[in-house]
Design a protein around this motif. Structure first.
Motif: not given
Length: 257
Positions: A241-247
């Protein structure tokens, strides 16, 4: 294959890594007003008592959830902490949710859940807390092959084997490719241990070659006891999902600190 019981390891550092990312992904996916499917190939019992004799025998949660709580790694609004608080309101202060109950916290009435667990005692315990989820007392890989693409087609599958079956390391890359061909819109998440003998390395290399756009998140930590082979945790996510890499990067930095 039927000897593994996660109660001895519940809430450990690997669970913290895996469940923080799973909860974040499910929170994101359920924020949209579209139904989804949740599949889990190795579900376990779903609910764990961290004060039990089994959990205290290893005390692995002290270096996982306990470390995060002492260091305030996750604020109370983090998806994992919201799921944990909900489960503890229902089951007591020492309860810890496995991934089926984390998913249950986020799934809505129009969503579906499919949980496979072969261990008879674990399956029986899971049945007590699984709610509306459909349970399968069969090989989880076969369950996933049978029901994909699921209805609804939008969704997430978690693959979290014990790796007691050593062929898992060689067979999982092909399994992921098969499922991705059938279910190209699904988010496919794999947890794997990082071991001192690096036996996971070939599997991860093959997955990375097959899915170059996937997210790979790895954290490292001391062994649970001297001589223990697991020194880290990995999550490999196809169609993250979009944003999971940053989390994931944020969680990795917490482990490094």
């Amino acid at each position: 294959m039927l000897s593994y019981q996660h109660i001895y390891h519940a809430g450990n550092a690997a669970d913290l890594h895996k469940h923080a990312l799973l909860a974040w992904a499910l929170d994101y996916l359920t924020a949209k007003d579209k139904p989804l499917s949740y599949l889990e190939t190795h579900a376990g019992r779903g609910l764990y008592d961290l004060s039990s004799a089994e959990a205290r025998k290893t005390a692995e949660a002290d270096a996982g959830l306990g470390r995060a709580e002492r260091g305030a790694w996750l604020d109370e609004d983090h998806p994992l902490m919201r799921a944990l608080a909900s489960v503890r309101r229902q089951h007591g202060d020492h309860a810890y949710p496995g991934s089926p109950l984390i998913a249950q916290h986020f799934l809505r009435r129009g969503d579906s859940a499919h949980l496979a667990e072969m261990h008879p005692a674990e399956h029986a315990a899971l049945a007590q807390v699984a709610g509306r989820a459909k349970l399968y007392s069969q090989d989880g890989f076969q369950m996933a092959r049978t029901i994909t693409p699921p209805t609804p087609r939008r969704g997430l599958m978690l693959v979290d084997p014990s790796y007691e079956v050593k062929t898992d390391y060689t067979e999982i890359p092909g399994f992921f490719q098969d499922i991705a061909r059938k279910w190209n819109v699904g988010t496919l998440a794999l947890w794997y241990p990082i071991l001192t003998d690096d036996r996971q390395r070939g599997m991860v290399a093959r997955l990375s070659q097959a899915f170059p756009e996937a997210l790979k998140s790895e954290v490292h930590f001391p062994p649970a006891k001297p001589g223990h082979g697991m020194v880290g945790s990995g999550m490999f996510v196809v169609n993250p999902p979009w944003g999971l890499a940053e989390e994931a990067a944020r969680i990795e930095a917490l482990f490094r600190g």
